[in-house]
Design a protein around this motif. Structure first.
Motif, PDB file in Angstrom:
ATOM      1  N   GLU A  78       0.882  -1.361   0.061  1.00 45.92           N
ATOM      2  CA  GLU A  78       0.021   0.149   0.096  1.00 45.92           C
ATOM      3  C   GLU A  78       0.951   1.234  -0.018  1.00 45.92           C
ATOM      4  N   VAL A  79       1.899   1.176   0.688  1.00 44.59           N
ATOM      5  CA  VAL A  79       2.757   2.518   0.754  1.00 44.59           C
ATOM      6  C   VAL A  79       3.444   2.691  -0.705  1.00 44.59           C
ATOM      7  N   ILE A  80       3.868   1.562  -1.142  1.00 44.88           N
ATOM      8  CA  ILE A  80       4.677   1.732  -2.398  1.00 44.88           C
ATOM      9  C   ILE A  80       3.772   1.962  -3.526  1.00 44.88           C
ATOM     10  N   PHE A  81       2.646   0.983  -3.787  1.00 37.82           N
ATOM     11  CA  PHE A  81       2.059   1.013  -4.844  1.00 37.82           C
ATOM     12  C   PHE A  81       0.532   1.541  -4.667  1.00 37.82           C
ATOM     13  N   GLY A  82       0.028   1.775  -3.425  1.00 37.07           N
ATOM     14  CA  GLY A  82      -1.524   2.283  -3.427  1.00 37.07           C
ATOM     15  C   GLY A  82      -1.618   3.568  -3.822  1.00 37.07           C
ATOM     16  N   GLY A  83      -0.895   4.472  -3.991  1.00 37.36           N
ATOM     17  CA  GLY A  83      -1.092   5.701  -4.590  1.00 37.36           C
ATOM     18  C   GLY A  83      -1.133   5.936  -5.995  1.00 37.36           C
ATOM     19  N   LEU A  84      -0.575   4.798  -6.800  1.00 38.87           N
ATOM     20  CA  LEU A  84      -0.639   4.984  -8.234  1.00 38.87           C
ATOM     21  C   LEU A  84      -2.073   5.460  -8.971  1.00 38.87           C
ATOM     22  N   SER A  85      -1.668   6.188  -9.901  1.00 43.16           N
ATOM     23  CA  SER A  85      -3.027   6.450 -10.603  1.00 43.16           C
ATOM     24  C   SER A  85      -3.284   5.334 -11.523  1.00 43.16           C
ATOM     25  N   PRO A  86      -4.674   5.124 -11.949  1.00 44.83           N
ATOM     26  CA  PRO A  86      -5.031   3.799 -12.902  1.00 44.83           C
ATOM     27  C   PRO A  86      -4.156   4.047 -13.921  1.00 44.83           C
ATOM     28  N   GLU A  87      -3.504   4.771 -14.625  1.00 51.34           N
ATOM     29  CA  GLU A  87      -2.782   5.094 -15.800  1.00 51.34           C
ATOM     30  C   GLU A  87      -1.367   4.205 -15.252  1.00 51.34           C
ATOM     31  N   LEU A  88      -0.798   4.599 -14.058  1.00 53.41           N
ATOM     32  CA  LEU A  88       0.519   4.193 -13.713  1.00 53.41           C
ATOM     33  C   LEU A  88       0.460   2.656 -13.381  1.00 53.41           C
ATOM     34  N   GLU A  89      -0.965   2.187 -12.552  1.00 53.71           N
ATOM     35  CA  GLU A  89      -1.065   0.955 -12.352  1.00 53.71           C
ATOM     36  C   GLU A  89      -1.122   0.040 -13.542  1.00 53.71           C
ATOM     37  N   GLU A  90      -1.633   0.600 -14.480  1.00 60.65           N
ATOM     38  CA  GLU A  90      -1.615  -0.269 -16.029  1.00 60.65           C
ATOM     39  C   GLU A  90      -0.323  -0.253 -16.409  1.00 60.65           C
ATOM     40  N   GLU A  91       0.399   0.907 -16.386  1.00 59.75           N
ATOM     41  CA  GLU A  91       1.894   0.732 -16.966  1.00 59.75           C
ATOM     42  C   GLU A  91       2.562  -0.192 -16.144  1.00 59.75           C
ATOM     43  N   TYR A  92       2.511  -0.437 -14.929  1.00 59.36           N
ATOM     44  CA  TYR A  92       3.202  -1.313 -14.036  1.00 59.36           C
ATOM     45  C   TYR A  92       2.632  -2.670 -14.123  1.00 59.36           C
ATOM     46  N   ALA A  93       1.372  -2.784 -14.458  1.00 60.31           N
ATOM     47  CA  ALA A  93       0.800  -4.135 -14.496  1.00 60.31           C
ATOM     48  C   ALA A  93       1.195  -4.746 -15.848  1.00 60.31           C
ATOM     49  N   ALA A  94       1.923  -4.006 -16.861  1.00 59.15           N
ATOM     50  CA  ALA A  94       2.284  -4.540 -18.151  1.00 59.15           C
ATOM     51  C   ALA A  94       3.641  -4.980 -18.006  1.00 59.15           C
ATOM     52  N   CYS A  95       4.327  -4.975 -16.774  1.00 61.10           N
ATOM     53  CA  CYS A  95       5.751  -5.408 -16.799  1.00 61.10           C
ATOM     54  C   CYS A  95       5.742  -6.799 -16.348  1.00 61.10           C
ATOM     55  N   SER A  96       7.110  -7.114 -16.404  1.00 62.16           N
ATOM     56  CA  SER A  96       7.239  -8.577 -16.002  1.00 62.16           C
ATOM     57  C   SER A  96       7.627  -8.264 -14.212  1.00 62.16           C
ATOM     58  N   TRP A  97       7.098  -8.937 -13.569  1.00 66.21           N
ATOM     59  CA  TRP A  97       7.202  -8.930 -12.238  1.00 66.21           C
ATOM     60  C   TRP A  97       7.868 -10.216 -11.483  1.00 66.21           C
ATOM     61  N   GLN A  98       9.247 -10.340 -10.906  1.00 65.72           N
ATOM     62  CA  GLN A  98       9.690 -11.515 -10.703  1.00 65.72           C
ATOM     63  C   GLN A  98      10.455 -11.336  -9.626  1.00 65.72           C
ATOM     64  N   LYS A  99      10.347 -12.591  -8.725  1.00 65.32           N
ATOM     65  CA  LYS A  99      11.255 -12.667  -7.350  1.00 65.32           C
ATOM     66  C   LYS A  99      12.485 -13.598  -7.851  1.00 65.32           C
ATOM     67  N   VAL A 100      13.577 -13.245  -7.692  1.00 61.63           N
ATOM     68  CA  VAL A 100      14.786 -13.671  -8.215  1.00 61.63           C
ATOM     69  C   VAL A 100      15.632 -14.017  -6.925  1.00 61.63           C
ATOM     70  N   GLY A 101      16.248 -15.373  -6.844  1.00 59.38           N
ATOM     71  CA  GLY A 101      16.945 -15.574  -5.994  1.00 59.38           C
ATOM     72  C   GLY A 101      18.168 -14.948  -5.950  1.00 59.38           C
ATOM     73  N   CYS A 102      18.790 -14.591  -4.885  1.00 57.09           N
ATOM     74  CA  CYS A 102      20.320 -13.665  -4.699  1.00 57.09           C
ATOM     75  C   CYS A 102      21.034 -14.078  -3.585  1.00 57.09           C
ATOM     76  N   ASN A 103      22.260 -14.452  -4.012  1.00 54.76           N
ATOM     77  CA  ASN A 103      23.220 -15.046  -2.749  1.00 54.76           C
ATOM     78  C   ASN A 103      24.186 -14.050  -2.294  1.00 54.76           C
ATOM     79  N   ILE A 104      23.972 -12.820  -2.836  1.00 53.25           N
ATOM     80  CA  ILE A 104      24.922 -11.640  -2.326  1.00 53.25           C
ATOM     81  C   ILE A 104      24.685 -11.624  -0.699  1.00 53.25           C
ATOM     82  N   ASP A 105      25.958 -11.408   0.024  1.00 51.19           N
ATOM     83  CA  ASP A 105      25.916 -11.363   1.309  1.00 51.19           C
ATOM     84  C   ASP A 105      24.850 -10.159   1.933  1.00 51.19           C
TER      85      ASP A 105
END
Length: 136
Positions: free
Chosen positions: A23-50
């Motif tokens: 909600e803090v990060i994405f809750g305030g997006l306009s409908p247009e920006l929500e649509e822009e971000y929804a069109a992106c590839s969202w991924q959770k990628v493993g990372c072994n960096i310390d």
């Protein structure tokens, strides 16, 4: 739209498990920006960096044409208990103070961004880039 896409991909829960608030990060997006971000590839990628909390990073990668046109990809993670939001561009921008070459063989970043040099900055607020981009 964006919420549903992130929930379906397991990214919303992964983001919240890291310690971020959807909600803090994405809750305030306009409908247009929500649509822009929804069109992106969202991924959770493993990372072994310390120090990477829970061993993964959340990535938001726009389509290839958008990347070529100057749209950045973004990543959210915690390292050593500090929140990080990187905004990465193909071409150097005035706001960028760092660069990273992500090799083709890298497995800690999305496939779409491998094999390229990226110019980036650390955003201190964790808000999506397009939500803060000045309107020209």
């Amino acid at each position: 739209m964006l919420r549903e896409k992130m929930e379906a991909a397991g990214v919303k829960k992964a983001l919240e498990d890291l310690g971020y608030s959807y909600e803090v990060i994405f809750g305030g997006l306009s409908p247009e920006l929500e649509e822009e971000y929804a069109a992106c590839s969202w991924q959770k990628v493993g990372c072994n960096i310390d120090g990477i909390r829970l061993g993964y990073v959340i990535h938001c990668v726009p389509g290839e044409e958008q990347l070529k046109a100057g749209r950045p990809w973004e990543e959210w993670f915690f390292q050593h208990d500090a929140a990080h939001h990187h905004v990465l561009f193909r071409e150097k921008q005035d706001c960028c103070d760092r660069e990273v070459l992500i090799p083709e063989t890298d497995r800690e970043h999305p496939e779409e961004v491998r094999g390229k040099l990226w110019h980036y900055y650390q955003d201190g607020e964790s808000l999506p880039y397009l939500a803060k981009k000045p309107v020209l």
